[in-house]
Write a protein that holds these residues in place. Structure first.
Motif, PDB file in Angstrom:
ATOM      1  N   GLY A  99       4.558 -10.657   2.119  1.00  0.00           N
ATOM      2  CA  GLY A  99       3.812 -11.906   1.727  1.00  0.00           C
ATOM      3  C   GLY A  99       2.616 -11.579   0.511  1.00  0.00           C
ATOM      4  N   SER A 100       1.492 -11.275   1.178  1.00  0.00           N
ATOM      5  CA  SER A 100       0.131 -11.048   0.266  1.00  0.00           C
ATOM      6  C   SER A 100      -0.664  -9.941   0.813  1.00  0.00           C
ATOM      7  N   ALA A 101      -1.205  -9.206   0.039  1.00  0.00           N
ATOM      8  CA  ALA A 101      -2.508  -8.239   0.335  1.00  0.00           C
ATOM      9  C   ALA A 101      -3.608  -9.007  -0.519  1.00  0.00           C
ATOM     10  N   GLY A 102      -4.641  -9.048   0.282  1.00  0.00           N
ATOM     11  CA  GLY A 102      -5.839  -9.665  -0.104  1.00  0.00           C
ATOM     12  C   GLY A 102      -6.753 -10.600   0.904  1.00  0.00           C
ATOM     13  N   ASP A 103      -7.914 -10.191   1.314  1.00  0.00           N
ATOM     14  CA  ASP A 103      -8.617 -10.567   2.490  1.00  0.00           C
ATOM     15  C   ASP A 103     -10.008 -11.011   1.738  1.00  0.00           C
ATOM     16  N   PRO A 115     -12.709  -5.769  -0.569  1.00  0.00           N
ATOM     17  CA  PRO A 115     -12.527  -5.601  -1.736  1.00  0.00           C
ATOM     18  C   PRO A 115     -11.068  -5.527  -2.319  1.00  0.00           C
ATOM     19  N   ASP A 116     -10.707  -6.250  -3.048  1.00  0.00           N
ATOM     20  CA  ASP A 116      -9.131  -6.380  -3.736  1.00  0.00           C
ATOM     21  C   ASP A 116      -8.509  -5.074  -4.060  1.00  0.00           C
ATOM     22  N   HIS A 117      -9.356  -4.025  -4.582  1.00  0.00           N
ATOM     23  CA  HIS A 117      -8.690  -2.808  -4.887  1.00  0.00           C
ATOM     24  C   HIS A 117      -8.454  -1.964  -3.636  1.00  0.00           C
ATOM     25  N   PHE A 144      10.666  -7.411  -1.584  1.00  0.00           N
ATOM     26  CA  PHE A 144      10.716  -8.497  -2.231  1.00  0.00           C
ATOM     27  C   PHE A 144       9.321  -9.630  -2.034  1.00  0.00           C
ATOM     28  N   GLU A 145       9.006 -10.279  -2.919  1.00  0.00           N
ATOM     29  CA  GLU A 145       7.767 -11.191  -2.459  1.00  0.00           C
ATOM     30  C   GLU A 145       7.509 -12.135  -3.507  1.00  0.00           C
ATOM     31  N   PRO A 146       6.723 -12.955  -2.984  1.00  0.00           N
ATOM     32  CA  PRO A 146       6.302 -14.299  -3.945  1.00  0.00           C
ATOM     33  C   PRO A 146       5.302 -13.615  -4.853  1.00  0.00           C
ATOM     34  N   ILE A 147       5.253 -13.896  -6.182  1.00  0.00           N
ATOM     35  CA  ILE A 147       4.022 -13.473  -6.865  1.00  0.00           C
ATOM     36  C   ILE A 147       2.485 -13.868  -6.494  1.00  0.00           C
ATOM     37  N   HIS A 148       2.629 -15.082  -5.790  1.00  0.00           N
ATOM     38  CA  HIS A 148       1.102 -15.556  -5.713  1.00  0.00           C
ATOM     39  C   HIS A 148       0.316 -14.508  -4.680  1.00  0.00           C
ATOM     40  N   GLY A 149      -0.746 -15.052  -4.407  1.00  0.00           N
ATOM     41  CA  GLY A 149      -1.681 -14.160  -3.400  1.00  0.00           C
ATOM     42  C   GLY A 149      -1.929 -14.625  -2.060  1.00  0.00           C
ATOM     43  N   SER A 150      -3.132 -14.312  -1.806  1.00  0.00           N
ATOM     44  CA  SER A 150      -3.383 -15.183  -0.435  1.00  0.00           C
ATOM     45  C   SER A 150      -3.891 -16.396  -0.065  1.00  0.00           C
ATOM     46  N   ALA A 151      -4.107 -17.114  -1.471  1.00  0.00           N
ATOM     47  CA  ALA A 151      -4.604 -18.401  -1.345  1.00  0.00           C
ATOM     48  C   ALA A 151      -5.622 -18.778  -0.500  1.00  0.00           C
ATOM     49  N   PHE A 152      -6.793 -18.003  -0.447  1.00  0.00           N
ATOM     50  CA  PHE A 152      -8.048 -18.390   0.367  1.00  0.00           C
ATOM     51  C   PHE A 152      -8.235 -19.764   0.798  1.00  0.00           C
ATOM     52  N   ASP A 153      -7.949 -20.368  -0.359  1.00  0.00           N
ATOM     53  CA  ASP A 153      -8.616 -21.928  -0.532  1.00  0.00           C
ATOM     54  C   ASP A 153      -7.564 -22.967   0.639  1.00  0.00           C
ATOM     55  N   ILE A 154      -6.242 -22.278   0.863  1.00  0.00           N
ATOM     56  CA  ILE A 154      -5.479 -23.396   1.407  1.00  0.00           C
ATOM     57  C   ILE A 154      -4.825 -22.535   2.862  1.00  0.00           C
ATOM     58  N   ALA A 182       0.817 -24.161   2.255  1.00  0.00           N
ATOM     59  CA  ALA A 182       1.468 -23.272   1.150  1.00  0.00           C
ATOM     60  C   ALA A 182       2.940 -23.579   0.829  1.00  0.00           C
ATOM     61  N   ASN A 183       3.219 -23.592  -0.525  1.00  0.00           N
ATOM     62  CA  ASN A 183       4.619 -23.742  -0.870  1.00  0.00           C
ATOM     63  C   ASN A 183       5.345 -22.365  -0.554  1.00  0.00           C
ATOM     64  N   PRO A 184       6.519 -22.718   0.298  1.00  0.00           N
ATOM     65  CA  PRO A 184       7.277 -21.436   0.847  1.00  0.00           C
ATOM     66  C   PRO A 184       8.169 -20.994  -0.245  1.00  0.00           C
TER      67      PRO A 184
HETATM   68  P1  NAD Z   1      -3.608 -16.846  -5.289  1.00  0.00           P
HETATM   69  O1  NAD Z   1      -2.248 -16.620  -6.099  1.00  0.00           O
HETATM   70  O2  NAD Z   1      -3.944 -16.391  -4.017  1.00  0.00           O
HETATM   71  O3  NAD Z   1      -4.244 -18.399  -5.573  1.00  0.00           O
HETATM   72  C1  NAD Z   1      -4.307 -18.884  -6.999  1.00  0.00           C
HETATM   73  C2  NAD Z   1      -4.310 -20.378  -6.648  1.00  0.00           C
HETATM   74  O4  NAD Z   1      -2.838 -20.660  -6.600  1.00  0.00           O
HETATM   75  C3  NAD Z   1      -4.950 -20.881  -5.493  1.00  0.00           C
HETATM   76  O5  NAD Z   1      -5.588 -22.021  -5.724  1.00  0.00           O
HETATM   77  C4  NAD Z   1      -4.026 -21.010  -4.443  1.00  0.00           C
HETATM   78  O6  NAD Z   1      -4.211 -22.046  -3.523  1.00  0.00           O
HETATM   79  C5  NAD Z   1      -2.723 -21.371  -5.486  1.00  0.00           C
HETATM   80  N1  NAD Z   1      -1.483 -20.982  -4.721  1.00  0.00           N
HETATM   81  C6  NAD Z   1      -1.158 -19.757  -4.566  1.00  0.00           C
HETATM   82  N2  NAD Z   1       0.196 -19.775  -4.235  1.00  0.00           N
HETATM   83  C7  NAD Z   1       0.492 -20.974  -3.680  1.00  0.00           C
HETATM   84  C8  NAD Z   1       1.430 -21.561  -2.668  1.00  0.00           C
HETATM   85  N3  NAD Z   1       2.481 -20.725  -2.406  1.00  0.00           N
HETATM   86  N4  NAD Z   1       1.215 -22.817  -2.521  1.00  0.00           N
HETATM   87  C9  NAD Z   1       0.570 -23.434  -2.935  1.00  0.00           C
HETATM   88  N5  NAD Z   1      -0.658 -23.059  -3.770  1.00  0.00           N
HETATM   89  C10 NAD Z   1      -0.485 -21.970  -4.036  1.00  0.00           C
HETATM   90  O7  NAD Z   1      -4.381 -15.815  -6.415  1.00  0.00           O
HETATM   91  P2  NAD Z   1      -5.966 -15.459  -6.310  1.00  0.00           P
HETATM   92  O8  NAD Z   1      -6.869 -16.599  -5.973  1.00  0.00           O
HETATM   93  O9  NAD Z   1      -6.311 -14.771  -7.623  1.00  0.00           O
HETATM   94  O10 NAD Z   1      -5.988 -14.267  -5.186  1.00  0.00           O
HETATM   95  C11 NAD Z   1      -6.480 -14.325  -3.953  1.00  0.00           C
HETATM   96  C12 NAD Z   1      -6.207 -13.227  -3.168  1.00  0.00           C
HETATM   97  O11 NAD Z   1      -4.721 -12.737  -3.078  1.00  0.00           O
HETATM   98  C13 NAD Z   1      -7.037 -11.910  -3.673  1.00  0.00           C
HETATM   99  O12 NAD Z   1      -7.601 -11.004  -2.674  1.00  0.00           O
HETATM  100  C14 NAD Z   1      -5.899 -11.307  -4.458  1.00  0.00           C
HETATM  101  O13 NAD Z   1      -6.236  -9.849  -4.784  1.00  0.00           O
HETATM  102  C15 NAD Z   1      -4.644 -11.461  -3.809  1.00  0.00           C
HETATM  103  N6  NAD Z   1      -3.476 -11.397  -4.473  1.00  0.00           N
HETATM  104  C16 NAD Z   1      -2.480 -10.524  -3.834  1.00  0.00           C
HETATM  105  C17 NAD Z   1      -1.116 -10.444  -4.615  1.00  0.00           C
HETATM  106  C18 NAD Z   1      -0.106  -9.661  -3.986  1.00  0.00           C
HETATM  107  O14 NAD Z   1      -0.212  -9.275  -2.829  1.00  0.00           O
HETATM  108  N7  NAD Z   1       1.053  -9.507  -4.480  1.00  0.00           N
HETATM  109  C19 NAD Z   1      -1.085 -11.409  -5.870  1.00  0.00           C
HETATM  110  C20 NAD Z   1      -1.949 -11.879  -6.484  1.00  0.00           C
HETATM  111  C21 NAD Z   1      -3.283 -11.993  -5.657  1.00  0.00           C
END
Ligand code: NAD
Ligand code: MN
Length: 361
Positions: free
Chosen positions: A74-78, A82-84, A277-287, A293-295
């Motif tokens: 899924g994602s690593a990021g809390d 710290p992100d690193h 295999f993983e989505p490229i997005h991160g943890s998306a703290f805001d949602i 989340a879009n799956p």
């Molecule tokens: P992010 O991808 O988490 O979010 C960026 C923006 O895109 C946010 O507004 C979020 O709500 C939106 N978004 C992302 N994925 C979405 C989805 N599936 N559905 C709907 N909206 C989505 O990137 P960020 O904010 O830069 O990072 C947040 C945390 O995630 C950080 O701790 C970062 O290090 C970590 N991160 C991890 C990975 C990974 O594990 N591969 C990749 C990117 C970021």
């Protein structure tokens, strides 16, 4: 009947929502195809694990994954770590521990997606970015001394090896050769970075000789950003270093409509270890935690996983289901301008899989 052992690592934030959704969809397709079974094992590694144990994953964690056929991550990021630490303690530990040196990122504008480029038709944007995933700018070499003093100094050294560059460029040429246009663009920055990137260019020229049927060119990374926006149809397969491809692929994801859709595979082409295999997005703290989340990024990653496992019919069927769902605006999540929830999108994909005829592989 073949049985594949799949490790799921939801990790943090919305990873905990989209990975269970992907598992549901995969279970549905396995039941549908009746050609293979999937055996899942879930690992609770990530930020919560770190709060309990002080590390993102156990010391011998890789041993628990070694016998798997693939990993879904899924994602690593809390927010509180710290992100690193989260990145190096989990995701990169797996990528580097299993020498998953080829990171592939397909990008297309799926049906029903309103992509931001005005004059770009869906058929104009069909790329695969190949990212070097084991060395270069993210080799981890460097150091920091005299912290807090005026003479403080820090370095991040980019390390490129002949073996590392040869194997990723050979992988990229092979992939380009397998696609209809047989075209590769090698991204570089050898005007400014005059050692490793010059070697990268030289090796590209050498490897190209092994692939006389692949048309290839070189592009500086800064110019490549403009070309992606202005002339998307001039690109097909794209090879770049770890850092360059990291940045270009976020741009690619945005140009295709949303970060929430884009998939990736961390591949060990020699199959010595499981690929991840993983989505490229991160943890998306805001949602996170809201079911918004879009799956689709995780579903598309599951398609890449099925292809890698050697199940092209199941992969094509799942891709068809994804495209069926994106084509319907009522099933768009917030990132796409809609109001659908993760669970509704997941249900719609499962319903399609249960009702539609699988495509002929
Ligand atoms: P992010 O991808 O988490 O979010 C960026 C923006 O895109 C946010 O507004 C979020 O709500 C939106 N978004 C992302 N994925 C979405 C989805 N599936 N559905 C709907 N909206 C989505 O990137 P960020 O904010 O830069 O990072 C947040 C945390 O995630 C950080 O701790 C970062 O290090 C970590 N991160 C991890 C990975 C990974 O594990 N591969 C990749 C990117 C970021
Ligand atoms: Mn990134």
């Amino acid at each position: 009947m073949k049985n594949y052992r799949i490790a799921t690592i939801p990790g943090d934030g919305i990873g905990k929502e989209v990975i269970p959704a992907a598992r549901t969809v995969l279970e549905s397709i396995a039941a549908q195809q009746n050609a293979f079974s999937l055996e899942f094992e879930d690992f609770d590694w990530g930020g919560d694990y770190h709060r309990k144990h002080g590390v993102m994953m156990p010391e011998n964690g890789l041993d628990a994954l070694r016998q798997k056929d693939a990993i879904l991550f899924g994602s690593a990021g809390d927010p509180d770590i710290p992100d690193h630490i989260t990145l190096w303690g989990l995701r990169l530990k797996i990528c580097q521990g299993f020498d998953q040196y080829a990171n592939i990122r397909p990008t297309r504008i799926l049906p029903g997606i309103d992509a931001p480029l005005k004059r770009c038709r869906p058929q104009d944007l069909d790329w695969v970015i190949v990212r070097e995933n084991s060395e270069g700018e993210y080799s981890g070499v460097g150091g920091r001394v005299h912290q807090g003093h005026p003479i403080e100094a820090a370095t991040d050294v980019s390390v490129m090896t002949r073996v590392g560059v040869e194997r990723i460029l050979r992988f990229a040429f092979k992939l380009a050769q397998s696609r209809p246009r047989r075209q590769l663009t090698v991204i570089t920055k050898s005007n400014a970075q005059r050692h490793a990137m010059v070697m990268w260019d030289e090796i590209a020229t050498e490897i190209a000789r092994e692939f006389p049927d692949v048309t290839w060119d070189k592009e500086l990374v800064d110019a490549a950003t403009a070309r992606m926006v202005n002339r998307p149809a001039s690109l097909d397969t794209i090879a770049a270093t770890n850092l360059h491809a990291d940045i270009l692929s976020d741009l690619a994801a945005a140009l295709a409509g949303s970060l929430g859709i884009a998939p990736t595979g961390n591949i060990d082409p020699e199959r010595r270890y499981p690929s991840m295999f993983e989505p490229i997005h991160g943890s998306a703290f805001d949602i996170m935690g809201k079911g918004l989340a879009n799956p689709v990024g995780s579903f598309w990653s599951a398609v890449l996983m099925l292809e890698h496992l050697g199940e092209p019919a199941a992969a094509a069927h799942l891709m068809q289901a994804i495209e069926h769902v994106t084509a319907n605006p009522a099933l768009h999540t917030g990132d796409l301008g809609g109001t659908a929830k993760t669970a509704e999108v997941t249900r719609a994909v499962c319903e399609f899989l249960a009702s539609a005829q699988p495509p002929v592989a």
